[in-house]
Design a protein around this motif. Structure first.
Motif, PDB file in Angstrom:
ATOM      1  N   CYS A 272       0.829  -1.213   0.000  1.00  0.00           N
ATOM      2  CA  CYS A 272       0.000   0.000   0.000  1.00  0.00           C
ATOM      3  C   CYS A 272       0.860   1.257   0.000  1.00  0.00           C
ATOM      4  N   ALA A 273       1.932   1.253   0.784  1.00  0.00           N
ATOM      5  CA  ALA A 273       2.799   2.428   0.852  1.00  0.00           C
ATOM      6  C   ALA A 273       3.523   2.670  -0.464  1.00  0.00           C
ATOM      7  N   VAL A 274       4.038   1.614  -1.075  1.00  0.00           N
ATOM      8  CA  VAL A 274       4.746   1.741  -2.356  1.00  0.00           C
ATOM      9  C   VAL A 274       3.785   2.200  -3.448  1.00  0.00           C
ATOM     10  N   ALA A 275       2.598   1.619  -3.488  1.00  0.00           N
ATOM     11  CA  ALA A 275       1.609   2.037  -4.480  1.00  0.00           C
ATOM     12  C   ALA A 275       1.265   3.510  -4.318  1.00  0.00           C
ATOM     13  N   ALA A 276       1.044   3.934  -3.087  1.00  0.00           N
ATOM     14  CA  ALA A 276       0.669   5.327  -2.836  1.00  0.00           C
ATOM     15  C   ALA A 276       1.782   6.283  -3.231  1.00  0.00           C
ATOM     16  N   TRP A 277       3.026   5.964  -2.842  1.00  0.00           N
ATOM     17  CA  TRP A 277       4.135   6.864  -3.172  1.00  0.00           C
ATOM     18  C   TRP A 277       4.318   6.966  -4.681  1.00  0.00           C
ATOM     19  N   GLN A 278       4.287   5.831  -5.363  1.00  0.00           N
ATOM     20  CA  GLN A 278       4.566   5.859  -6.798  1.00  0.00           C
ATOM     21  C   GLN A 278       3.444   6.530  -7.574  1.00  0.00           C
ATOM     22  N   LEU A 279       2.212   6.341  -7.159  1.00  0.00           N
ATOM     23  CA  LEU A 279       1.099   7.019  -7.832  1.00  0.00           C
ATOM     24  C   LEU A 279       1.188   8.526  -7.653  1.00  0.00           C
ATOM     25  N   ALA A 280       1.597   8.962  -6.473  1.00  0.00           N
ATOM     26  CA  ALA A 280       1.774  10.402  -6.248  1.00  0.00           C
ATOM     27  C   ALA A 280       2.948  10.941  -7.052  1.00  0.00           C
ATOM     28  N   ALA A 281       4.015  10.150  -7.132  1.00  0.00           N
ATOM     29  CA  ALA A 281       5.238  10.619  -7.795  1.00  0.00           C
ATOM     30  C   ALA A 281       5.130  10.607  -9.311  1.00  0.00           C
ATOM     31  N   LYS A 282       4.151   9.905  -9.849  1.00  0.00           N
ATOM     32  CA  LYS A 282       4.086   9.795 -11.312  1.00  0.00           C
ATOM     33  C   LYS A 282       3.814  11.139 -11.985  1.00  0.00           C
ATOM     34  N   GLU A 283       3.261  12.081 -11.232  1.00  0.00           N
ATOM     35  CA  GLU A 283       3.018  13.408 -11.786  1.00  0.00           C
ATOM     36  C   GLU A 283       4.238  14.321 -11.668  1.00  0.00           C
ATOM     37  N   ASP A 284       5.223  13.907 -10.899  1.00  0.00           N
ATOM     38  CA  ASP A 284       6.438  14.700 -10.716  1.00  0.00           C
ATOM     39  C   ASP A 284       7.625  13.750 -10.715  1.00  0.00           C
ATOM     40  N   MET A 285       8.282  13.640 -11.843  1.00  0.00           N
ATOM     41  CA  MET A 285       9.364  12.674 -11.980  1.00  0.00           C
ATOM     42  C   MET A 285      10.727  13.316 -11.776  1.00  0.00           C
ATOM     43  N   SER A 286      10.755  14.369 -10.972  1.00  0.00           N
ATOM     44  CA  SER A 286      12.032  15.030 -10.707  1.00  0.00           C
ATOM     45  C   SER A 286      12.989  14.135  -9.939  1.00  0.00           C
ATOM     46  N   TYR A 287      12.467  13.052  -9.338  1.00  0.00           N
ATOM     47  CA  TYR A 287      13.344  12.132  -8.621  1.00  0.00           C
ATOM     48  C   TYR A 287      14.192  11.300  -9.575  1.00  0.00           C
TER      49      TYR A 287
ATOM     50  N   GLY B 160      14.288   2.381  -3.225  1.00  0.00           N
ATOM     51  CA  GLY B 160      15.599   2.895  -3.601  1.00  0.00           C
ATOM     52  C   GLY B 160      16.524   1.834  -4.158  1.00  0.00           C
ATOM     53  N   TRP B 161      17.759   2.256  -4.452  1.00  0.00           N
ATOM     54  CA  TRP B 161      18.816   1.370  -4.966  1.00  0.00           C
ATOM     55  C   TRP B 161      18.421   0.689  -6.276  1.00  0.00           C
ATOM     56  N   VAL B 162      17.792   1.458  -7.171  1.00  0.00           N
ATOM     57  CA  VAL B 162      17.312   0.883  -8.422  1.00  0.00           C
ATOM     58  C   VAL B 162      18.254   1.264  -9.567  1.00  0.00           C
ATOM     59  N   GLN B 163      18.703   0.270 -10.323  1.00  0.00           N
ATOM     60  CA  GLN B 163      19.459   0.589 -11.527  1.00  0.00           C
ATOM     61  C   GLN B 163      18.525   1.238 -12.534  1.00  0.00           C
ATOM     62  N   GLN B 164      18.979   2.299 -13.161  1.00  0.00           N
ATOM     63  CA  GLN B 164      18.161   3.011 -14.131  1.00  0.00           C
ATOM     64  C   GLN B 164      18.056   2.236 -15.446  1.00  0.00           C
TER      65      GLN B 164
ATOM     66  N   ALA C 282      21.397   4.884  -2.992  1.00  0.00           N
ATOM     67  CA  ALA C 282      20.189   4.763  -2.182  1.00  0.00           C
ATOM     68  C   ALA C 282      19.036   5.598  -2.724  1.00  0.00           C
ATOM     69  N   GLY C 283      19.329   6.687  -3.437  1.00  0.00           N
ATOM     70  CA  GLY C 283      18.275   7.576  -3.907  1.00  0.00           C
ATOM     71  C   GLY C 283      17.695   7.213  -5.257  1.00  0.00           C
ATOM     72  N   THR C 284      18.340   6.304  -5.999  1.00  0.00           N
ATOM     73  CA  THR C 284      17.833   5.978  -7.330  1.00  0.00           C
ATOM     74  C   THR C 284      16.572   5.128  -7.220  1.00  0.00           C
ATOM     75  N   SER C 285      15.564   5.482  -8.018  1.00  0.00           N
ATOM     76  CA  SER C 285      14.302   4.754  -8.009  1.00  0.00           C
ATOM     77  C   SER C 285      13.775   4.683  -9.428  1.00  0.00           C
ATOM     78  N   GLN C 286      12.789   3.811  -9.662  1.00  0.00           N
ATOM     79  CA  GLN C 286      12.157   3.713 -10.969  1.00  0.00           C
ATOM     80  C   GLN C 286      10.836   2.975 -10.842  1.00  0.00           C
ATOM     81  N   LEU C 287       9.917   3.233 -11.776  1.00  0.00           N
ATOM     82  CA  LEU C 287       8.589   2.643 -11.709  1.00  0.00           C
ATOM     83  C   LEU C 287       8.624   1.127 -11.773  1.00  0.00           C
ATOM     84  N   TYR C 288       9.535   0.558 -12.577  1.00  0.00           N
ATOM     85  CA  TYR C 288       9.544  -0.901 -12.716  1.00  0.00           C
ATOM     86  C   TYR C 288       9.977  -1.588 -11.433  1.00  0.00           C
ATOM     87  N   ALA C 289      10.795  -0.935 -10.617  1.00  0.00           N
ATOM     88  CA  ALA C 289      11.157  -1.540  -9.333  1.00  0.00           C
ATOM     89  C   ALA C 289       9.965  -1.529  -8.380  1.00  0.00           C
TER      90      ALA C 289
END
Length: 408
Positions: A63-78, A371-375, A385-392
């Motif tokens: 639930c937490a991962v789904a919520a964060w990623q859905l919110a972040a999809k509108e701002d991909m500055s990460y 975090g820790w996602v290869q791009q 630690a800060g790298t993230s991506q939707l597929y992860a």
């Protein structure tokens, strides 16, 4: 519950509960409700959602991962790079997230999240990607197909099936050798067929769903035949692992080791699980898919690091020593799925699954960011630690869906 509650509606609450974001089957808004599944787990979708990710349940993490990623999809500055490729609605990056979201939401019976999956599908016009013959741009059809099966709406997949009919009629028979492209903007001339390992996740499950929806076996038969071709061409007989594509047959790391990419093999392992699940039990190619899945599982449990992650370069663990979570998420999902469905049995698989689950929880922040996602890439690359991506996030949602307690 392991959650902090803060006053005020957050961006996550708006992302999940907004009228434009969460719609019922008939298009009516779904109000935020305290008794809906994730509304109980993350009360009012407040952040930070998790007070202790390492102690969180699969329900809580998902639930937490789904919520964060859905919110972040509108701002991909990460994201540091390739933002257009990541934000493209019908592309494989977003599709991989929604594949995981759909499975987790369906297992949870989470109506708000299922509504977001439907919304995503309709925003795409139920269309494939811009390269309809390319396996990566067929991944999104698995989302439409899952909805079509669950909601009994075969029309959800009609546009995809029209393209699949065209592909079958073309009957491409080109070599799977990954030659340099002759047309600018293309990655390789072999890609009208599935000539790279990732394609096993992207395309075959969608084709199998097309047969389920239509009742026409041609689609699953085509997928099974092409998947056999990929396995026979790219699987290394010595290690049992999959080369990403033919360019890596003779490639070596700076340490002189063969190049076997973690996420590339993760795509295969998770893709086979999803494909086997959708295959008819008596399909003649099912034994090969099961045997390949088990071969990979046997090899993978010997390569897992003590901290639960898999090396980014599977046969050269010293090349890149930071954690990498996209490969680990897909491996963890495959192991959990295999155990839950009786294809894998034994303490070695259970131990590997449990270590992978702990590793993925450790890599998830209290807000639900993975975090820790290869791009985006095609071979082992560095992470932090800060790298993230939707597929992860999608991979972790797949994993969480198999870690839910029976009856959840």
């Amino acid at each position: 519950m392991m959650y902090r509650i803060f006053a005020g509606l957050t961006p996550i609450a708006l992302a999940i509960a907004g009228t434009s974001a969460a719609l019922a089957d008939d298009g009516a808004p779904l109000p935020l409700s305290a008794d809906q599944s994730c509304g109980r787990v993350v009360p009012e979708w407040k952040v930070p959602a998790l007070s202790d990710p390492l102690a969180a349940s699969a329900e809580e993490i998902g639930c937490a991962v789904a919520a964060w990623q859905l919110a972040a999809k509108e701002d991909m500055s990460y994201l540091g790079e390739k933002v257009p490729e990541s934000s493209y609605g019908r592309g494989w990056v977003k599709a991989a997230f929604y594949i995981g979201l759909d499975r987790f939401a369906a297992r949870m019976g989470e109506r708000h999240l299922l509504a977001r999956v439907r919304q995503y599908s309709y925003e795409n016009g139920l269309e494939l990607g811009d390269r309809p013959w390319h396996g990566d741009d067929q991944a999104v059809a698995a989302v439409y197909g899952a909805i079509a099966v669950r909601d009994k709406k075969p029309e959800m997949l009609s546009k995809s099936i029209e393209v699949f009919d065209h592909i079958i009629a073309q009957n491409y028979t080109n070599s799977l050798e990954f030659t340099e492209p002759t047309v600018a903007g293309k990655e390789g001339d072999c890609q009208k067929r599935w000539c790279w390992a990732d394609a096993i996740f992207m395309a075959p499950p969608a084709w199998a769903l097309a047969s389920q929806v239509s009742g026409d076996p041609r689609y699953v038969d085509y997928a099974a035949s092409e998947t056999r071709a990929v396995i026979e061409y790219l699987q290394d007989p010595k290690s049992g692992l999959m080369f990403r594509d033919s360019r890596y047959f003779e490639a070596r790391t700076p340490n002189g080791k063969p190049v076997f990419w973690s996420r590339g093999n993760g795509w295969v392992f998770a893709g086979l699980a999803r494909f086997i699940e959708a295959l008819p039990k008596d399909h003649p190619e099912r034994p090969l898919m099961v045997a390949t899945f088990r071969t990979l599982a046997d090899r993978l449990v010997t390569l897992q690091r003590t901290d639960g992650y898999w090396p980014t370069s599977l046969m050269d663990p010293e090349l890149l020593t930071n954690p990498e979570t996209s490969g680990t998420a897909f491996f963890g999902f495959g192991l959990a799925w295999g155990l839950n469905n009786g294809l894998l049995k034994g303490p070695q698989y259970e131990a590997a699954r449990n270590k992978a689950w702990d590793a993925m929880r450790k890599a998830t922040t209290d807000s639900g960011k993975v975090g820790w996602v290869q791009q985006i890439g095609k071979d082992p690359q560095s992470t932090d630690a800060g790298t993230s991506q939707l597929y992860a996030a999608g991979g972790l949602l797949l994993f969480a869906s198999e870690m839910l307690q029976p009856g959840t």
